[in-house]
Scaffold this motif. Structure first.
Motif, PDB file in Angstrom:
ATOM      1  N   THR A  39      -2.218  44.182  -1.440  1.00 42.30           N
ATOM      2  CA  THR A  39      -2.867  43.803  -0.457  1.00 42.30           C
ATOM      3  C   THR A  39      -4.812  44.427  -0.725  1.00 42.30           C
ATOM      4  O   THR A  39      -4.862  43.684  -0.879  1.00 42.30           O
ATOM      5  N   THR A  40      -3.972  45.520  -1.381  1.00 35.30           N
ATOM      6  CA  THR A  40      -5.740  46.413  -2.054  1.00 35.30           C
ATOM      7  C   THR A  40      -5.993  45.306  -2.882  1.00 35.30           C
ATOM      8  O   THR A  40      -7.482  44.973  -3.549  1.00 35.30           O
ATOM      9  N   LEU A  41      -5.256  44.747  -3.976  1.00 34.67           N
ATOM     10  CA  LEU A  41      -5.338  44.138  -5.203  1.00 34.67           C
ATOM     11  C   LEU A  41      -5.724  42.829  -4.883  1.00 34.67           C
ATOM     12  O   LEU A  41      -6.671  42.459  -5.259  1.00 34.67           O
ATOM     13  N   PRO A  53     -13.132  39.273  -8.300  1.00 33.25           N
ATOM     14  CA  PRO A  53     -12.383  39.297  -9.229  1.00 33.25           C
ATOM     15  C   PRO A  53     -12.119  39.944 -10.491  1.00 33.25           C
ATOM     16  O   PRO A  53     -10.716  39.900 -10.812  1.00 33.25           O
ATOM     17  N   GLN A  54     -12.986  39.968 -11.190  1.00 33.90           N
ATOM     18  CA  GLN A  54     -12.945  40.605 -12.444  1.00 33.90           C
ATOM     19  C   GLN A  54     -12.545  42.241 -11.865  1.00 33.90           C
ATOM     20  O   GLN A  54     -11.321  42.962 -13.326  1.00 33.90           O
ATOM     21  N   ALA A  55     -12.645  42.980 -11.332  1.00 30.57           N
ATOM     22  CA  ALA A  55     -12.215  44.369 -11.022  1.00 30.57           C
ATOM     23  C   ALA A  55     -10.628  43.860 -10.387  1.00 30.57           C
ATOM     24  O   ALA A  55      -9.599  44.788 -10.900  1.00 30.57           O
ATOM     25  N   GLY A 115      -3.717  52.053 -10.715  1.00 31.76           N
ATOM     26  CA  GLY A 115      -4.812  51.057 -10.795  1.00 31.76           C
ATOM     27  C   GLY A 115      -5.730  51.128  -9.955  1.00 31.76           C
ATOM     28  O   GLY A 115      -6.873  50.211 -10.945  1.00 31.76           O
ATOM     29  N   LEU A 116      -5.269  51.667  -8.693  1.00 33.80           N
ATOM     30  CA  LEU A 116      -6.197  50.889  -7.353  1.00 33.80           C
ATOM     31  C   LEU A 116      -7.423  51.586  -7.737  1.00 33.80           C
ATOM     32  O   LEU A 116      -8.808  51.018  -7.127  1.00 33.80           O
ATOM     33  N   LEU A 117      -7.349  52.678  -8.392  1.00 34.36           N
ATOM     34  CA  LEU A 117      -9.080  53.758  -8.907  1.00 34.36           C
ATOM     35  C   LEU A 117      -9.378  53.043  -9.542  1.00 34.36           C
ATOM     36  O   LEU A 117     -11.090  53.528  -9.920  1.00 34.36           O
ATOM     37  N   LEU A 155     -12.718  52.412  -3.133  1.00 29.57           N
ATOM     38  CA  LEU A 155     -11.819  53.531  -3.469  1.00 29.57           C
ATOM     39  C   LEU A 155     -11.672  53.975  -2.628  1.00 29.57           C
ATOM     40  O   LEU A 155     -10.429  54.594  -2.222  1.00 29.57           O
ATOM     41  N   ALA A 156     -11.826  53.866  -0.839  1.00 27.98           N
ATOM     42  CA  ALA A 156     -11.242  54.293   0.484  1.00 27.98           C
ATOM     43  C   ALA A 156      -9.569  53.839  -0.201  1.00 27.98           C
ATOM     44  O   ALA A 156      -9.162  54.276   0.870  1.00 27.98           O
ATOM     45  N   LEU A 157      -9.796  52.512  -0.333  1.00 26.67           N
ATOM     46  CA  LEU A 157      -8.750  51.666  -0.096  1.00 26.67           C
ATOM     47  C   LEU A 157      -7.806  52.068  -0.709  1.00 26.67           C
ATOM     48  O   LEU A 157      -6.828  52.597  -0.986  1.00 26.67           O
ATOM     49  N   ALA A 158      -8.185  52.578  -2.352  1.00 24.54           N
ATOM     50  CA  ALA A 158      -7.510  53.003  -2.965  1.00 24.54           C
ATOM     51  C   ALA A 158      -6.536  54.151  -2.945  1.00 24.54           C
ATOM     52  O   ALA A 158      -5.338  54.959  -2.618  1.00 24.54           O
TER      53      ALA A 158
END
Length: 210
Positions: A105-107, A115-117, A142-144, A162-165
């Motif tokens: 869900t974070t992705l 989208p690029q991120a 990956g998330l970071l 960042l907070a979500l990661a």
């Protein structure tokens, strides 16, 4: 008021437990298998590639959908909807406030907003998992990486990414302990998908070498 609606709608869309529903249709309670986690990786390990990939895909898409609903209401509303979809996924009222670790869900939130991120984070995830076979490590880095990517491109919401990661990192605390002790389970995602492709070929009547 828009941000409130974004939070509520995002939460309940994110709370749809696809990684629970898909196994349940097959008569399986995913909370009683493997890690017990209501997430795509647990589905993949216990029900195979087809169902695992579907669960992961739907967990990504629901966050993208939550974000895009608020596309015409401004960036802040989109970010709120995405962030709350992650919370909904991790603490779903439909499965007694249990849920996954928020990676998919974070992705999906990254894909919906920038989208690029999302592509960068996914690429890093694929590379690390392919090399190390540690899904948890690939997910964390990956998330970071997605958050850092947004920072480099000057996006104000990189802090939310960042907070979500970091929230996902917290959800992976047991995995991190196992990684540090060398006891983390490896998952050869490449073999899962290649194996699925082989089975598909067999069903078509082609002989596949083992």
């Amino acid at each position: 008021m828009t941000l409130l609606w974004a939070a509520v709608v995002g939460y309940f869309i994110g709370a749809i437990p696809f990684s629970y529903i898909i196994p349940k249709i097959k008569g399986v309670d995913i909370t009683k298998l493997g890690s017990g986690n209501v997430g795509g990786t647990n589905v993949l390990r216990n029900l195979g590639t087809k169902y695992g990939a579907l669960a992961m895909f739907l967990d990504i898409i629901k966050a993208v959908f939550a974000v895009l609903i608020f596309k015409n209401f401004g960036e802040s509303a989109m970010v709120m909807a995405g962030a709350m979809s992650v919370i909904g996924h991790c603490y779903s009222p439909f499965v007694k406030f249990k849920g996954g670790k928020g990676v998919a869900t974070t992705l999906g939130t990254l894909f919906g907003i920038f989208p690029q991120a999302g592509m960068f984070a996914l690429g890093v995830w694929i590379a690390i998992v392919a090399i190390t076979q540690y899904v948890s490590l690939g997910s964390i880095i990956g998330l970071l990486s997605g958050a850092i990517f947004a920072l480099v491109f000057g996006k104000d919401y990189w802090l939310v990414f960042l907070a979500l990661a970091l929230f996902s990192v917290l959800r992976h605390k047991e995995n991190i302990k196992r990684l540090l002790s060398g006891n983390e389970r490896k998952t050869n995602v490449v073999d899962y998908f290649l194996g699925w492709m082989d089975k598909s070929e067999v069903k078509k009547g082609n002989k596949v070498s083992k």
